[in-house]
Motif scaffolding. Structure first.
Motif, PDB file in Angstrom:
ATOM      1  N   ALA A   1      10.032  42.588  70.099  1.00 19.27           N
ATOM      2  CA  ALA A   1      11.022  41.624  69.613  1.00 19.27           C
ATOM      3  C   ALA A   1      10.644  41.104  68.228  1.00 19.27           C
ATOM      4  O   ALA A   1      11.512  40.944  67.361  1.00 19.27           O
ATOM      5  CB  ALA A   1      11.149  40.471  70.598  1.00 19.27           C
ATOM      6  N   ALA A   2       9.361  40.877  68.000  1.00 18.03           N
ATOM      7  CA  ALA A   2       8.913  40.408  66.686  1.00 18.03           C
ATOM      8  C   ALA A   2       9.153  41.473  65.617  1.00 18.03           C
ATOM      9  O   ALA A   2       9.604  41.159  64.503  1.00 18.03           O
ATOM     10  CB  ALA A   2       7.436  40.035  66.745  1.00 18.03           C
ATOM     11  N   ILE A   3       8.886  42.726  65.950  1.00 21.43           N
ATOM     12  CA  ILE A   3       9.127  43.817  64.997  1.00 21.43           C
ATOM     13  C   ILE A   3      10.623  43.916  64.686  1.00 21.43           C
ATOM     14  O   ILE A   3      11.015  44.106  63.528  1.00 21.43           O
ATOM     15  CB  ILE A   3       8.580  45.144  65.552  1.00 21.43           C
ATOM     16  CG1 ILE A   3       7.058  45.096  65.627  1.00 21.43           C
ATOM     17  CG2 ILE A   3       9.024  46.323  64.695  1.00 21.43           C
ATOM     18  CD1 ILE A   3       6.443  46.278  66.345  1.00 21.43           C
ATOM     19  N   SER A   4      11.456  43.764  65.702  1.00 18.65           N
ATOM     20  CA  SER A   4      12.901  43.809  65.490  1.00 18.65           C
ATOM     21  C   SER A   4      13.378  42.666  64.613  1.00 18.65           C
ATOM     22  O   SER A   4      14.251  42.848  63.756  1.00 18.65           O
ATOM     23  CB  SER A   4      13.639  43.770  66.826  1.00 18.65           C
ATOM     24  OG  SER A   4      13.415  44.941  67.536  1.00 18.65           O
ATOM     25  N   VAL A   5      12.809  41.491  64.803  1.00 15.57           N
ATOM     26  CA  VAL A   5      13.196  40.338  63.977  1.00 15.57           C
ATOM     27  C   VAL A   5      12.783  40.553  62.525  1.00 15.57           C
ATOM     28  O   VAL A   5      13.547  40.230  61.605  1.00 15.57           O
ATOM     29  CB  VAL A   5      12.592  39.033  64.553  1.00 15.57           C
ATOM     30  CG1 VAL A   5      12.715  37.885  63.583  1.00 15.57           C
ATOM     31  CG2 VAL A   5      13.260  38.686  65.866  1.00 15.57           C
ATOM     32  N   ILE A   6      11.614  41.124  62.307  1.00 17.13           N
ATOM     33  CA  ILE A   6      11.183  41.428  60.930  1.00 17.13           C
ATOM     34  C   ILE A   6      12.151  42.426  60.293  1.00 17.13           C
ATOM     35  O   ILE A   6      12.543  42.271  59.131  1.00 17.13           O
ATOM     36  CB  ILE A   6       9.739  41.953  60.922  1.00 17.13           C
ATOM     37  CG1 ILE A   6       8.774  40.842  61.316  1.00 17.13           C
ATOM     38  CG2 ILE A   6       9.373  42.510  59.553  1.00 17.13           C
ATOM     39  CD1 ILE A   6       7.368  41.321  61.581  1.00 17.13           C
ATOM     40  N   GLY A   7      12.555  43.430  61.038  1.00 15.79           N
ATOM     41  CA  GLY A   7      13.531  44.390  60.536  1.00 15.79           C
ATOM     42  C   GLY A   7      14.873  43.750  60.245  1.00 15.79           C
ATOM     43  O   GLY A   7      15.524  44.056  59.243  1.00 15.79           O
ATOM     44  N   LEU A   8      15.294  42.838  61.105  1.00 17.47           N
ATOM     45  CA  LEU A   8      16.553  42.133  60.894  1.00 17.47           C
ATOM     46  C   LEU A   8      16.508  41.271  59.642  1.00 17.47           C
ATOM     47  O   LEU A   8      17.473  41.223  58.872  1.00 17.47           O
ATOM     48  CB  LEU A   8      16.886  41.286  62.123  1.00 17.47           C
ATOM     49  CG  LEU A   8      18.187  40.503  62.080  1.00 17.47           C
ATOM     50  CD1 LEU A   8      19.358  41.470  61.996  1.00 17.47           C
ATOM     51  CD2 LEU A   8      18.306  39.612  63.298  1.00 17.47           C
ATOM     52  N   ILE A   9      15.381  40.625  59.414  1.00 16.02           N
ATOM     53  CA  ILE A   9      15.220  39.820  58.197  1.00 16.02           C
ATOM     54  C   ILE A   9      15.301  40.714  56.959  1.00 16.02           C
ATOM     55  O   ILE A   9      15.936  40.361  55.959  1.00 16.02           O
ATOM     56  CB  ILE A   9      13.904  39.028  58.246  1.00 16.02           C
ATOM     57  CG1 ILE A   9      13.984  37.933  59.307  1.00 16.02           C
ATOM     58  CG2 ILE A   9      13.567  38.427  56.886  1.00 16.02           C
ATOM     59  CD1 ILE A   9      12.674  37.256  59.610  1.00 16.02           C
ATOM     60  N   GLY A  10      14.686  41.884  57.029  1.00 14.30           N
ATOM     61  CA  GLY A  10      14.764  42.826  55.914  1.00 14.30           C
ATOM     62  C   GLY A  10      16.187  43.309  55.663  1.00 14.30           C
ATOM     63  O   GLY A  10      16.617  43.445  54.513  1.00 14.30           O
ATOM     64  N   LEU A  11      16.941  43.553  56.735  1.00 18.07           N
ATOM     65  CA  LEU A  11      18.336  43.949  56.578  1.00 18.07           C
ATOM     66  C   LEU A  11      19.156  42.841  55.936  1.00 18.07           C
ATOM     67  O   LEU A  11      19.986  43.099  55.054  1.00 18.07           O
ATOM     68  CB  LEU A  11      18.935  44.335  57.933  1.00 18.07           C
ATOM     69  CG  LEU A  11      18.499  45.673  58.508  1.00 18.07           C
ATOM     70  CD1 LEU A  11      18.985  45.822  59.932  1.00 18.07           C
ATOM     71  CD2 LEU A  11      19.003  46.803  57.651  1.00 18.07           C
ATOM     72  N   LEU A  12      18.927  41.618  56.362  1.00 20.75           N
ATOM     73  CA  LEU A  12      19.643  40.494  55.753  1.00 20.75           C
ATOM     74  C   LEU A  12      19.271  40.326  54.283  1.00 20.75           C
ATOM     75  O   LEU A  12      20.126  40.030  53.443  1.00 20.75           O
ATOM     76  CB  LEU A  12      19.366  39.207  56.528  1.00 20.75           C
ATOM     77  CG  LEU A  12      19.948  39.143  57.943  1.00 20.75           C
ATOM     78  CD1 LEU A  12      19.481  37.881  58.655  1.00 20.75           C
ATOM     79  CD2 LEU A  12      21.454  39.208  57.895  1.00 20.75           C
ATOM     80  N   LEU A  13      18.006  40.552  53.968  1.00 19.09           N
ATOM     81  CA  LEU A  13      17.560  40.464  52.581  1.00 19.09           C
ATOM     82  C   LEU A  13      18.220  41.531  51.716  1.00 19.09           C
ATOM     83  O   LEU A  13      18.634  41.259  50.588  1.00 19.09           O
ATOM     84  CB  LEU A  13      16.039  40.581  52.510  1.00 19.09           C
ATOM     85  CG  LEU A  13      15.396  40.441  51.145  1.00 19.09           C
ATOM     86  CD1 LEU A  13      15.632  39.045  50.588  1.00 19.09           C
ATOM     87  CD2 LEU A  13      13.914  40.728  51.233  1.00 19.09           C
ATOM     88  N   SER A  14      18.352  42.731  52.250  1.00 17.62           N
ATOM     89  CA  SER A  14      19.008  43.783  51.480  1.00 17.62           C
ATOM     90  C   SER A  14      20.492  43.475  51.284  1.00 17.62           C
ATOM     91  O   SER A  14      21.050  43.754  50.213  1.00 17.62           O
ATOM     92  CB  SER A  14      18.825  45.140  52.152  1.00 17.62           C
ATOM     93  OG  SER A  14      19.485  45.189  53.387  1.00 17.62           O
ATOM     94  N   ILE A  15      21.136  42.885  52.275  1.00 20.19           N
ATOM     95  CA  ILE A  15      22.539  42.482  52.123  1.00 20.19           C
ATOM     96  C   ILE A  15      22.680  41.438  51.035  1.00 20.19           C
ATOM     97  O   ILE A  15      23.582  41.506  50.193  1.00 20.19           O
ATOM     98  CB  ILE A  15      23.095  41.970  53.470  1.00 20.19           C
ATOM     99  CG1 ILE A  15      23.238  43.120  54.450  1.00 20.19           C
ATOM    100  CG2 ILE A  15      24.435  41.262  53.274  1.00 20.19           C
ATOM    101  CD1 ILE A  15      23.554  42.680  55.866  1.00 20.19           C
TER     102      ILE A  15
END
Length: 71
Positions: free
Chosen positions: A9-23
């Motif tokens: 779950a922590a790895i997924s949240v880090i990935g989600l933050i990166g996706l939001l940053l790219s947006i």
């Protein structure tokens, strides 16, 4: 074995933050009023972040599924 779920779950949240940053980065570049060529260059710079974040999200979700299977 529940720690595997939390790590995933922590790895997924880090990935989600990166996706939001790219947006946010692409949206900022679009609003800057750049020419087509400059906009293309700025979007190409964001692609590695986007793909890496997507990879982290998928990896985290797979880890969660493995953790649920072992639990």
């Amino acid at each position: 074995m529940s720690w595997i779920i939390w790590v995933g779950a922590a790895i997924s949240v880090i990935g989600l933050i990166g996706l939001l940053l790219s947006i946010v980065k692409v949206n900022k570049a679009r609003r800057a009023g750049l020419s087509d060529e400059d906009l293309r260059i700025s979007v190409q710079k964001v692609i590695p972040l986007n793909l890496g974040s997507l990879f982290l999200s998928v990896l985290g979700l797979m880890t969660v599924i493995v953790g649920i299977s072992f639990a």
